[in-house]
Design a protein around this motif. Structure first.
Motif, PDB file in Angstrom:
ATOM      1  N   ASP A   1       0.820  -1.218   0.000  1.00  0.00           N
ATOM      2  CA  ASP A   1       0.000   0.000   0.000  1.00  0.00           C
ATOM      3  C   ASP A   1       0.852   1.265   0.000  1.00  0.00           C
ATOM      4  OD1 ASP A   1       0.973  -0.328   2.550  1.00  0.00           O
ATOM      5  OD2 ASP A   1      -0.899   0.195   3.568  1.00  0.00           O
TER       6      ASP A   1
ATOM      7  N   GLY B   1      -4.610   4.272  -7.323  1.00  0.00           N
ATOM      8  CA  GLY B   1      -4.247   3.718  -6.025  1.00  0.00           C
ATOM      9  C   GLY B   1      -2.906   3.019  -5.998  1.00  0.00           C
ATOM     10  N   SER B   2      -2.747   2.159  -5.018  1.00  0.00           N
ATOM     11  CA  SER B   2      -1.477   1.484  -4.745  1.00  0.00           C
ATOM     12  C   SER B   2      -1.428   0.089  -5.356  1.00  0.00           C
ATOM     13  CB  SER B   2      -1.283   1.364  -3.230  1.00  0.00           C
ATOM     14  OG  SER B   2      -2.276   0.473  -2.691  1.00  0.00           O
TER      15      SER B   2
ATOM     16  N   GLU C   1      -1.235  -2.458  -3.558  1.00  0.00           N
ATOM     17  CA  GLU C   1      -2.133  -3.263  -2.716  1.00  0.00           C
ATOM     18  C   GLU C   1      -3.531  -3.291  -3.341  1.00  0.00           C
ATOM     19  OE1 GLU C   1      -4.204  -5.300   0.285  1.00  0.00           O
ATOM     20  OE2 GLU C   1      -2.109  -5.309  -0.346  1.00  0.00           O
ATOM     21  N   ASP C   2      -3.982  -2.130  -3.828  1.00  0.00           N
ATOM     22  CA  ASP C   2      -5.282  -2.065  -4.514  1.00  0.00           C
ATOM     23  C   ASP C   2      -5.267  -2.956  -5.754  1.00  0.00           C
ATOM     24  OD1 ASP C   2      -6.290  -0.109  -2.708  1.00  0.00           O
ATOM     25  OD2 ASP C   2      -5.272   1.476  -3.825  1.00  0.00           O
ATOM     26  N   LYS C   3      -4.184  -2.888  -6.502  1.00  0.00           N
ATOM     27  CA  LYS C   3      -4.070  -3.706  -7.717  1.00  0.00           C
ATOM     28  C   LYS C   3      -4.089  -5.190  -7.372  1.00  0.00           C
ATOM     29  CE  LYS C   3      -1.243  -4.452 -11.872  1.00  0.00           C
ATOM     30  NZ  LYS C   3      -2.220  -4.106 -12.915  1.00  0.00           N
TER      31      LYS C   3
ATOM     32  N   GLN D   1      -5.507  -6.682  -4.838  1.00  0.00           N
ATOM     33  CA  GLN D   1      -6.871  -7.105  -4.477  1.00  0.00           C
ATOM     34  C   GLN D   1      -7.744  -7.262  -5.724  1.00  0.00           C
ATOM     35  OE1 GLN D   1      -7.599  -8.199  -1.484  1.00  0.00           O
ATOM     36  NE2 GLN D   1      -5.519  -7.620  -0.874  1.00  0.00           N
ATOM     37  N   ARG D   2      -7.545  -6.379  -6.706  1.00  0.00           N
ATOM     38  CA  ARG D   2      -8.303  -6.516  -7.961  1.00  0.00           C
ATOM     39  C   ARG D   2      -7.880  -7.784  -8.703  1.00  0.00           C
ATOM     40  NH1 ARG D   2      -7.011  -0.994  -8.430  1.00  0.00           N
ATOM     41  NH2 ARG D   2      -5.448  -1.451 -10.023  1.00  0.00           N
TER      42      ARG D   2
ATOM     43  N   ASP E   1      -6.101  -5.454 -16.295  1.00  0.00           N
ATOM     44  CA  ASP E   1      -6.313  -4.511 -15.193  1.00  0.00           C
ATOM     45  C   ASP E   1      -5.626  -3.183 -15.494  1.00  0.00           C
ATOM     46  OD1 ASP E   1      -6.890  -3.967 -12.117  1.00  0.00           O
ATOM     47  OD2 ASP E   1      -4.778  -3.464 -12.467  1.00  0.00           O
TER      48      ASP E   1
ATOM     49  N   TYR F   1     -13.116  -2.280 -10.594  1.00  0.00           N
ATOM     50  CA  TYR F   1     -12.535  -0.953 -10.357  1.00  0.00           C
ATOM     51  C   TYR F   1     -13.513  -0.030  -9.639  1.00  0.00           C
ATOM     52  CZ  TYR F   1      -7.923  -0.603 -12.562  1.00  0.00           C
ATOM     53  OH  TYR F   1      -6.579  -0.699 -12.839  1.00  0.00           O
TER      54      TYR F   1
ATOM     55  N   LYS G   1     -13.319   4.143  -8.884  1.00  0.00           N
ATOM     56  CA  LYS G   1     -11.978   4.685  -9.171  1.00  0.00           C
ATOM     57  C   LYS G   1     -11.856   5.198 -10.612  1.00  0.00           C
ATOM     58  CE  LYS G   1      -8.398   3.000  -6.088  1.00  0.00           C
ATOM     59  NZ  LYS G   1      -9.130   2.625  -4.894  1.00  0.00           N
TER      60      LYS G   1
END
Length: 250
Positions: free
Chosen positions: A9, A18-19, A21-23, A25-26, A120, A172, A175
């Motif tokens: 993150d 985002g970070s 970490e966001d990627k 999770q996606r 993504d 997403y 975002k």
């Protein structure tokens, strides 16, 4: 690697998206969806685990020193930590292919994670309002799109590309700044052009490519099969009479 994921993150993937970490999770959600759609239930758990670890090596000194080794380093470290073969191979291979001349992932988990990671990035960047124009492609969207097509065709993966786009866009959520339909429409056109380019490089005739791609690219592998079928049919003595009949009926 697992411990390092806690600091993802702190690394920005893209300012508006985002970070890492966001990627991550996606990616876990996208690979889960893909595994279901191509009936890779046996590999589902491993590919989700690989998605969770896939960006951890960005926090290692090795990748900081040699950025071109990202993915490879994570895969080797995962192997040393005794993760299952399908997990470490997926991490190792998920940046492949980096060009049309590069090899695609050898493992199914690697192929799934590669598609998820590239798509993504494409959807995210397009969703911020950035588009590819002329020679400008700062995020390597062309390369990523060609990689997605190459993996799908070589692995003979049958799935609805349109629904896959819907899924990635939905993951997403808020975002993305551009309207969802606009993002989807742009991505479909963009991938259609990349498919044309790939087929041209393979030596197929322009008119056959146009006929194939203009029908639909919803199933990218089926588009390739249609092109191959047309290419073989054109040499048949029955082909021209068939076309004349079709024209007269029309």
């Amino acid at each position: 690697l697992k411990d390092r994921t806690k600091d993802l993150d702190k690394i920005v993937f893209q300012e508006k998206l985002g970070s890492y970490e966001d990627k991550t999770q996606r990616l876990k959600k996208i690979v889960s969806y893909l595994a279901d759609k191509i009936e890779a239930k046996k590999e589902k758990t491993q590919v989700i685990q690989a998605a969770e670890l896939s960006k951890a090596d960005l926090l290692t000194d090795m990748v900081r020193e040699f950025p071109s080794l990202q993915g490879n380093v994570g895969g080797l470290y995962a192997r040393e930590e005794k993760y299952p073969t399908l997990v470490w191979k997926a991490v190792y291979e998920h940046y492949q292919p980096v060009s049309l001349d590069d090899e695609s992932p050898a493992s199914l988990t690697g192929a799934i994670l590669s598609i998820a990671d590239k798509l993504d990035s494409i959807v995210g960047v397009v969703g911020t309002g950035i588009t590819v124009t002329g020679s400008k492609d700062p995020f390597g969207l062309r390369r990523n799109a060609q990689g997605v097509c190459k993996v799908i065709i070589e692995r003979k993966l049958c799935l609805s590309f349109s629904r896959l786009l819907d899924k990635v866009i939905a993951i997403y959520g808020e975002k993305l700044q551009e309207p969802k339909e606009k993002i989807k429409s742009y991505c479909l056109d963009f991938f259609s052009n990349r498919l044309r380019y790939i087929f041209e490089r393979q030596g197929y005739r322009y008119d056959l490519i146009s006929a194939t791609v203009s029908v639909s690219i919803d199933n990218i592998y089926h588009s390739y099969l249609r092109l191959k079928a047309l290419d073989s049919l054109k040499e048949s003595p029955n082909f021209e009479p068939l076309i004349i009949i079709a024209k007269r009926v029309n």
